[in-house]
Motif scaffolding. Structure first.
Motif, PDB file in Angstrom:
ATOM      1  N   GLY A 135       0.826  -1.195   0.000  1.00  0.00           N
ATOM      2  CA  GLY A 135       0.000   0.000   0.000  1.00  0.00           C
ATOM      3  C   GLY A 135       0.860   1.244   0.000  1.00  0.00           C
ATOM      4  N   ILE A 136       0.319   2.313  -0.548  1.00  0.00           N
ATOM      5  CA  ILE A 136       1.025   3.588  -0.600  1.00  0.00           C
ATOM      6  C   ILE A 136       0.139   4.658   0.030  1.00  0.00           C
ATOM      7  CG2 ILE A 136       1.980   5.391  -2.100  1.00  0.00           C
ATOM      8  CD1 ILE A 136       2.582   3.231  -4.163  1.00  0.00           C
ATOM      9  N   ILE A 137       0.703   5.401   0.967  1.00  0.00           N
ATOM     10  CA  ILE A 137       0.003   6.512   1.605  1.00  0.00           C
ATOM     11  C   ILE A 137       0.564   7.811   1.030  1.00  0.00           C
ATOM     12  CG2 ILE A 137      -0.612   7.604   3.781  1.00  0.00           C
ATOM     13  CD1 ILE A 137      -1.576   4.699   3.509  1.00  0.00           C
ATOM     14  N   GLY A 138      -0.286   8.569   0.369  1.00  0.00           N
ATOM     15  CA  GLY A 138       0.165   9.799  -0.258  1.00  0.00           C
ATOM     16  C   GLY A 138       0.720   9.531  -1.645  1.00  0.00           C
ATOM     17  N   GLY A 139      -0.118   9.060  -2.542  1.00  0.00           N
ATOM     18  CA  GLY A 139       0.364   8.596  -3.831  1.00  0.00           C
ATOM     19  C   GLY A 139       0.248   9.576  -4.971  1.00  0.00           C
ATOM     20  N   GLY A 149       4.242  14.435   3.602  1.00  0.00           N
ATOM     21  CA  GLY A 149       5.091  15.581   3.899  1.00  0.00           C
ATOM     22  C   GLY A 149       5.783  15.402   5.238  1.00  0.00           C
ATOM     23  N   HIS A 150       6.930  16.020   5.360  1.00  0.00           N
ATOM     24  CA  HIS A 150       7.697  15.887   6.587  1.00  0.00           C
ATOM     25  C   HIS A 150       6.869  16.339   7.790  1.00  0.00           C
ATOM     26  CE1 HIS A 150      10.940  14.899   4.022  1.00  0.00           C
ATOM     27  NE2 HIS A 150      11.146  16.120   3.579  1.00  0.00           N
ATOM     28  N   GLY A 151       6.847  15.488   8.813  1.00  0.00           N
ATOM     29  CA  GLY A 151       6.069  15.755  10.013  1.00  0.00           C
ATOM     30  C   GLY A 151       4.707  15.094  10.029  1.00  0.00           C
ATOM     31  N   ASN A 152       4.263  14.569   8.880  1.00  0.00           N
ATOM     32  CA  ASN A 152       2.923  13.988   8.795  1.00  0.00           C
ATOM     33  C   ASN A 152       2.883  12.484   9.022  1.00  0.00           C
ATOM     34  OD1 ASN A 152       1.710  16.478   8.253  1.00  0.00           O
ATOM     35  ND2 ASN A 152       2.090  16.284   6.059  1.00  0.00           N
ATOM     36  N   SER A 153       4.016  11.805   8.879  1.00  0.00           N
ATOM     37  CA  SER A 153       4.019  10.356   9.061  1.00  0.00           C
ATOM     38  C   SER A 153       3.698   9.984  10.509  1.00  0.00           C
ATOM     39  CB  SER A 153       5.373   9.770   8.658  1.00  0.00           C
ATOM     40  OG  SER A 153       5.583   9.898   7.266  1.00  0.00           O
ATOM     41  N   THR A 154       4.248  10.734  11.442  1.00  0.00           N
ATOM     42  CA  THR A 154       3.989  10.480  12.860  1.00  0.00           C
ATOM     43  C   THR A 154       2.494  10.557  13.156  1.00  0.00           C
ATOM     44  OG1 THR A 154       6.138  11.426  13.450  1.00  0.00           O
ATOM     45  CG2 THR A 154       4.514  11.236  15.202  1.00  0.00           C
ATOM     46  N   LYS A 155       1.869  11.603  12.679  1.00  0.00           N
ATOM     47  CA  LYS A 155       0.429  11.777  12.910  1.00  0.00           C
ATOM     48  C   LYS A 155      -0.366  10.667  12.251  1.00  0.00           C
ATOM     49  CE  LYS A 155      -3.361  15.072  12.215  1.00  0.00           C
ATOM     50  NZ  LYS A 155      -3.750  16.409  11.673  1.00  0.00           N
ATOM     51  N   PHE A 156       0.004  10.295  11.031  1.00  0.00           N
ATOM     52  CA  PHE A 156      -0.743   9.266  10.315  1.00  0.00           C
ATOM     53  C   PHE A 156      -0.654   7.926  11.047  1.00  0.00           C
ATOM     54  CE2 PHE A 156      -1.608   6.031   7.170  1.00  0.00           C
ATOM     55  CZ  PHE A 156      -2.672   6.565   6.463  1.00  0.00           C
ATOM     56  N   LEU A 157       0.513   7.560  11.538  1.00  0.00           N
ATOM     57  CA  LEU A 157       0.668   6.281  12.239  1.00  0.00           C
ATOM     58  C   LEU A 157      -0.074   6.283  13.577  1.00  0.00           C
ATOM     59  CD1 LEU A 157       4.411   5.409  11.515  1.00  0.00           C
ATOM     60  CD2 LEU A 157       2.352   4.429  10.470  1.00  0.00           C
ATOM     61  N   GLN A 158      -0.197   7.439  14.193  1.00  0.00           N
ATOM     62  CA  GLN A 158      -0.969   7.526  15.431  1.00  0.00           C
ATOM     63  C   GLN A 158      -2.442   7.249  15.178  1.00  0.00           C
ATOM     64  OE1 GLN A 158       0.143  11.518  16.570  1.00  0.00           O
ATOM     65  NE2 GLN A 158       1.663  10.817  18.063  1.00  0.00           N
TER      66      GLN A 158
END
Length: 324
Positions: free
Chosen positions: A5-9, A73-82
């Motif tokens: 899967g791809i997040i942000g494609g 975008g930088h800083g958004n991966s943390t929020k998405f995984l939460q």
């Protein structure tokens, strides 16, 4: 088949990941998530995929895929995984800078491994979570790692590197649109670029307290690729430097040492890094060339996936440059 899967494609790196995974013989592209294009065909954002896929972007996420790539975008991966707790069996490869530094590598119950295969191959092979390196960081580290391994970065290192406009992302800005970028070159973030942290950590893991690194990034008037030149004091001969690099990269599938001076066209659209050495008195000049979207992002992410899953390292990545 490995479900991916791809997040942000919808961006440049997402588009390159889609292109590679659709042709990868061991993967099935399960979904491509986008909050802005859900329901629209992938070809709406990536017309180069016309005739290759009928998939559409989705606004839902399969949390049980075998591997997921975060192209956020930088800083958004943390929020998405939460907000999206993936299965404990899902391998995660993050292409942002959220987890690259050691201080950020531990997140929730996850430990991210820095995904530069030429440096951390063994750790990548047993990893569940990968922090994919930055594009400038990849080009510069591959230029300097053999010297750090030999403890030869004892004096200042000066790096000048130029990148294509795709390095700025798909959203146009004042310094990335055609009218400004065409027939133009400029520097930005002198000596303070965000990739310096990961570069210094990698060099420091091989040589404690290496010489100070000065990095000047430049914007080029082309779309893809990074050409980096690094020079520093070197006490040996050019032949000794050549042997040092050949030995360090003897088992590296995608890093090649060239005898003749290199240029960008020979690596664009590939997962290769080409290096060249030039001696001038007691100074060694190392030139490094990569495609910022492939070896500097999506190609290296798939290279990491292959290693994590026990596949051939170059599976799906035997791409040829268009030199002419």
């Amino acid at each position: 088949m490995i479900k991916a899967g791809i997040i942000g494609g919808s961006g440049y790196t997402g588009g390159e990941l889609i292109r590679i995974l659709l042709q990868h013989p061991a993967t099935e592209l399960d979904f491509v998530y986008s909050t802005t294009r859900a329901g629209k065909p992938l070809t709406a954002a990536h017309p180069d995929l016309l005739g290759q896929t009928d998939l559409a972007f989705t606004g839902t996420v399969n949390l049980k895929v075998d591997v997921v790539f975060l192209c956020l975008g930088h800083g958004n991966s943390t929020k998405f995984l939460q907000e999206h707790p993936f299965s404990a069996n899902t391998k995660i490869i993050d292409l942002s800078n959220d987890f690259r530094l050691r201080k950020d590598a531990h997140f929730q119950d996850k430990e991210f491994v820095y995904g530069l295969p030429e440096l951390n191959r063994a750790q990548i092979e047993s990893a569940q979570y990968i922090a994919n390196p930055g594009c400038f960081a990849t080009a510069i580290q591959l230029a300097l790692l053999p010297l750090a391994k030999a403890g030869m970065l004892t004096e200042q290192v000066h790096v000048n590197a130029i990148t294509g406009s795709t390095g700025a992302g798909v959203q146009p800005t004042g310094t990335s649109h055609f009218s400004w970028r065409n027939n133009n070159v400029s520097w930005y973030k002198p000596f303070t670029h965000q990739h310096l942290g990961e570069i210094k950590e990698s060099l420091g893991s091989l040589q404690p307290n290496p010489g100070e690194l000065f990095f000047l990034p430049n914007r080029g008037n082309f779309t893809r690729g990074i050409l980096a030149t690094a020079y520093t004091h070197f006490k040996g001969s050019l032949e000794e430097a050549t042997e040092l690099y050949r030995t360090f990269y003897a088992a590296a599938r995608f890093t090649q040492l060239a005898q003749a001076p290199i240029h960008l066209k020979q690596v664009v659209n590939t997962n290769q890094c080409h290096l060249h050495l030039h001696g001038h008195g007691n100074t060694l000049l190392v030139t490094s060339a990569i495609d910022n979207l492939l070896k500097g992002a999506s190609g290296q992410a798939v290279q990491n996936m292959n290693l994590m899953l026990g596949l051939e390292e170059d599976l799906g990545l035997n791409l040829k440059a268009g030199v002419f």
